[in-house]
Write a protein that holds these residues in place. Structure first.
Motif, PDB file in Angstrom:
ATOM      1  N   GLY A  17       3.721  72.070  13.302  1.00  0.00           N
ATOM      2  CA  GLY A  17       4.121  71.714  11.939  1.00  0.00           C
ATOM      3  C   GLY A  17       3.993  70.233  11.652  1.00  0.00           C
ATOM      4  O   GLY A  17       3.845  69.831  10.492  1.00  0.00           O
ATOM      5  N   ASP A  18       4.041  69.393  12.688  1.00  0.00           N
ATOM      6  CA  ASP A  18       3.945  67.939  12.512  1.00  0.00           C
ATOM      7  C   ASP A  18       2.510  67.423  12.565  1.00  0.00           C
ATOM      8  O   ASP A  18       2.270  66.255  12.285  1.00  0.00           O
ATOM      9  N   LEU A  19       1.557  68.270  12.942  1.00  0.00           N
ATOM     10  CA  LEU A  19       0.164  67.834  13.026  1.00  0.00           C
ATOM     11  C   LEU A  19      -0.446  67.740  11.634  1.00  0.00           C
ATOM     12  O   LEU A  19      -0.030  68.436  10.712  1.00  0.00           O
ATOM     13  N   THR A  20      -1.454  66.883  11.493  1.00  0.00           N
ATOM     14  CA  THR A  20      -2.194  66.822  10.229  1.00  0.00           C
ATOM     15  C   THR A  20      -3.057  68.068  10.108  1.00  0.00           C
ATOM     16  O   THR A  20      -3.285  68.773  11.101  1.00  0.00           O
ATOM     17  N   GLU A  21      -3.574  68.326   8.912  1.00  0.00           N
ATOM     18  CA  GLU A  21      -4.407  69.515   8.724  1.00  0.00           C
ATOM     19  C   GLU A  21      -5.657  69.450   9.598  1.00  0.00           C
ATOM     20  O   GLU A  21      -6.072  70.452  10.175  1.00  0.00           O
ATOM     21  N   GLY A  22      -6.261  68.272   9.746  1.00  0.00           N
ATOM     22  CA  GLY A  22      -7.420  68.130  10.621  1.00  0.00           C
ATOM     23  C   GLY A  22      -7.088  68.429  12.071  1.00  0.00           C
ATOM     24  O   GLY A  22      -7.864  69.072  12.784  1.00  0.00           O
ATOM     25  N   GLU A  23      -5.918  67.964  12.517  1.00  0.00           N
ATOM     26  CA  GLU A  23      -5.473  68.249  13.886  1.00  0.00           C
ATOM     27  C   GLU A  23      -5.195  69.738  14.062  1.00  0.00           C
ATOM     28  O   GLU A  23      -5.509  70.316  15.102  1.00  0.00           O
ATOM     29  N   ARG A  24      -4.640  70.365  13.036  1.00  0.00           N
ATOM     30  CA  ARG A  24      -4.390  71.809  13.107  1.00  0.00           C
ATOM     31  C   ARG A  24      -5.696  72.590  13.238  1.00  0.00           C
ATOM     32  O   ARG A  24      -5.755  73.581  13.962  1.00  0.00           O
ATOM     33  N   ASP A  25      -6.739  72.135  12.534  1.00  0.00           N
ATOM     34  CA  ASP A  25      -8.040  72.803  12.646  1.00  0.00           C
ATOM     35  C   ASP A  25      -8.571  72.722  14.076  1.00  0.00           C
ATOM     36  O   ASP A  25      -9.089  73.702  14.615  1.00  0.00           O
ATOM     37  N   VAL A  26      -8.410  71.547  14.709  1.00  0.00           N
ATOM     38  CA  VAL A  26      -8.845  71.371  16.094  1.00  0.00           C
ATOM     39  C   VAL A  26      -8.042  72.292  17.014  1.00  0.00           C
ATOM     40  O   VAL A  26      -8.589  72.930  17.910  1.00  0.00           O
ATOM     41  N   VAL A  27      -6.741  72.388  16.769  1.00  0.00           N
ATOM     42  CA  VAL A  27      -5.885  73.261  17.577  1.00  0.00           C
ATOM     43  C   VAL A  27      -6.309  74.718  17.411  1.00  0.00           C
ATOM     44  O   VAL A  27      -6.401  75.462  18.395  1.00  0.00           O
ATOM     45  N   ARG A  28      -6.599  75.129  16.182  1.00  0.00           N
ATOM     46  CA  ARG A  28      -7.023  76.524  15.954  1.00  0.00           C
ATOM     47  C   ARG A  28      -8.299  76.843  16.731  1.00  0.00           C
ATOM     48  O   ARG A  28      -8.431  77.921  17.318  1.00  0.00           O
ATOM     49  N   GLU A  29      -9.247  75.901  16.746  1.00  0.00           N
ATOM     50  CA  GLU A  29     -10.484  76.104  17.513  1.00  0.00           C
ATOM     51  C   GLU A  29     -10.188  76.183  19.005  1.00  0.00           C
ATOM     52  O   GLU A  29     -10.755  77.011  19.714  1.00  0.00           O
ATOM     53  N   ALA A  30      -9.283  75.315  19.480  1.00  0.00           N
ATOM     54  CA  ALA A  30      -8.899  75.346  20.902  1.00  0.00           C
ATOM     55  C   ALA A  30      -8.244  76.678  21.249  1.00  0.00           C
ATOM     56  O   ALA A  30      -8.542  77.275  22.287  1.00  0.00           O
ATOM     57  N   LEU A  31      -7.367  77.163  20.377  1.00  0.00           N
ATOM     58  CA  LEU A  31      -6.689  78.428  20.643  1.00  0.00           C
ATOM     59  C   LEU A  31      -7.671  79.596  20.664  1.00  0.00           C
ATOM     60  O   LEU A  31      -7.505  80.530  21.460  1.00  0.00           O
ATOM     61  N   ALA A  32      -8.694  79.546  19.822  1.00  0.00           N
ATOM     62  CA  ALA A  32      -9.708  80.596  19.839  1.00  0.00           C
ATOM     63  C   ALA A  32     -10.440  80.596  21.181  1.00  0.00           C
ATOM     64  O   ALA A  32     -10.696  81.658  21.757  1.00  0.00           O
ATOM     65  N   SER A  33     -10.748  79.401  21.709  1.00  0.00           N
ATOM     66  CA  SER A  33     -11.406  79.307  23.023  1.00  0.00           C
ATOM     67  C   SER A  33     -10.500  79.830  24.128  1.00  0.00           C
ATOM     68  O   SER A  33     -10.943  80.562  25.016  1.00  0.00           O
ATOM     69  N   ILE A  34      -9.226  79.470  24.060  1.00  0.00           N
ATOM     70  CA  ILE A  34      -8.259  79.905  25.074  1.00  0.00           C
ATOM     71  C   ILE A  34      -8.073  81.419  25.018  1.00  0.00           C
ATOM     72  O   ILE A  34      -7.982  82.079  26.061  1.00  0.00           O
ATOM     73  N   ALA A  35      -8.032  81.989  23.813  1.00  0.00           N
ATOM     74  CA  ALA A  35      -7.855  83.439  23.682  1.00  0.00           C
ATOM     75  C   ALA A  35      -9.055  84.198  24.247  1.00  0.00           C
ATOM     76  O   ALA A  35      -8.894  85.298  24.789  1.00  0.00           O
ATOM     77  N   ARG A  36     -10.257  83.601  24.135  1.00  0.00           N
ATOM     78  CA  ARG A  36     -11.446  84.253  24.704  1.00  0.00           C
ATOM     79  C   ARG A  36     -11.442  84.177  26.229  1.00  0.00           C
ATOM     80  O   ARG A  36     -11.863  85.108  26.905  1.00  0.00           O
ATOM     81  N   ASP A  37     -10.981  83.021  26.771  1.00  0.00           N
ATOM     82  CA  ASP A  37     -11.008  82.818  28.222  1.00  0.00           C
ATOM     83  C   ASP A  37      -9.896  81.855  28.615  1.00  0.00           C
ATOM     84  O   ASP A  37     -10.069  80.642  28.522  1.00  0.00           O
ATOM     85  N   PRO A  38      -8.738  82.370  29.043  1.00  0.00           N
ATOM     86  CA  PRO A  38      -7.613  81.494  29.393  1.00  0.00           C
ATOM     87  C   PRO A  38      -7.944  80.463  30.469  1.00  0.00           C
ATOM     88  O   PRO A  38      -7.320  79.413  30.536  1.00  0.00           O
ATOM     89  N   ALA A  39      -8.941  80.726  31.308  1.00  0.00           N
ATOM     90  CA  ALA A  39      -9.297  79.781  32.376  1.00  0.00           C
ATOM     91  C   ALA A  39     -10.168  78.629  31.872  1.00  0.00           C
ATOM     92  O   ALA A  39     -10.631  77.824  32.668  1.00  0.00           O
ATOM     93  N   VAL A  40     -10.352  78.529  30.546  1.00  0.00           N
ATOM     94  CA  VAL A  40     -11.161  77.445  29.979  1.00  0.00           C
ATOM     95  C   VAL A  40     -10.492  76.081  30.216  1.00  0.00           C
ATOM     96  O   VAL A  40     -11.151  75.061  30.292  1.00  0.00           O
ATOM     97  N   GLY A  41      -9.176  76.069  30.372  1.00  0.00           N
ATOM     98  CA  GLY A  41      -8.457  74.812  30.586  1.00  0.00           C
ATOM     99  C   GLY A  41      -8.476  74.379  32.039  1.00  0.00           C
ATOM    100  O   GLY A  41      -9.095  75.017  32.892  1.00  0.00           O
ATOM    101  N   ARG A  42      -7.783  73.277  32.288  1.00  0.00           N
ATOM    102  CA  ARG A  42      -7.640  72.781  33.665  1.00  0.00           C
ATOM    103  C   ARG A  42      -6.316  73.279  34.224  1.00  0.00           C
ATOM    104  O   ARG A  42      -5.258  73.063  33.638  1.00  0.00           O
ATOM    105  N   GLU A  43      -6.403  73.918  35.363  1.00  0.00           N
ATOM    106  CA  GLU A  43      -5.192  74.463  35.987  1.00  0.00           C
ATOM    107  C   GLU A  43      -4.299  73.333  36.473  1.00  0.00           C
ATOM    108  O   GLU A  43      -4.762  72.360  37.054  1.00  0.00           O
ATOM    109  N   ILE A  44      -3.015  73.476  36.217  1.00  0.00           N
ATOM    110  CA  ILE A  44      -2.024  72.523  36.733  1.00  0.00           C
ATOM    111  C   ILE A  44      -1.591  73.042  38.094  1.00  0.00           C
ATOM    112  O   ILE A  44      -1.037  74.138  38.201  1.00  0.00           O
ATOM    113  N   PRO A  45      -1.871  72.292  39.162  1.00  0.00           N
ATOM    114  CA  PRO A  45      -1.551  72.785  40.514  1.00  0.00           C
ATOM    115  C   PRO A  45      -0.051  72.967  40.729  1.00  0.00           C
ATOM    116  O   PRO A  45       0.761  72.281  40.121  1.00  0.00           O
TER     117      PRO A  45
END
Length: 93
Positions: A17-45
């Protein structure tokens, strides 16, 4: 491929809710990538199975050093829980 169920924890909802609309768009794209493949991120050991914790960092723009990082957990068969979003003033590799 089926998308992985994704939900947000309360702290992530508040930050979104505190992000700008542009930042929210970036987050939405990131979430779409994560939903397709959760291992897309870097694992926290050190995270204990069955959940794995990840960070996924994506630039705000192609030529930007600023980024948004999504912290999330993935539990096989259960889905992804977004823990937090934060602005990341670092160069993305």
């Amino acid at each position: 491929m089926n998308e992985v169920p994704l939900e947000e924890a309360e702290p992530a909802r508040k930050v979104f809710g505190d992000l700008t609309e542009g930042e929210r768009d970036v987050v939405r794209e990131a979430l779409a990538s994560i939903a397709r493949d959760p291992a897309v991120g870097r694992e926290i050991p050190g995270w204990r199975p069955p959940s794995v914790e990840y960070t996924y960092t994506t630039p705000l723009a192609r030529d930007s050093a600023e980024a948004i990082t999504v912290v999330y957990t993935h539990t096989a068969g259960m889905g992804v829980t977004v823990v937090y979003y934060f602005r990341d003033p670092q160069v993305v590799d």
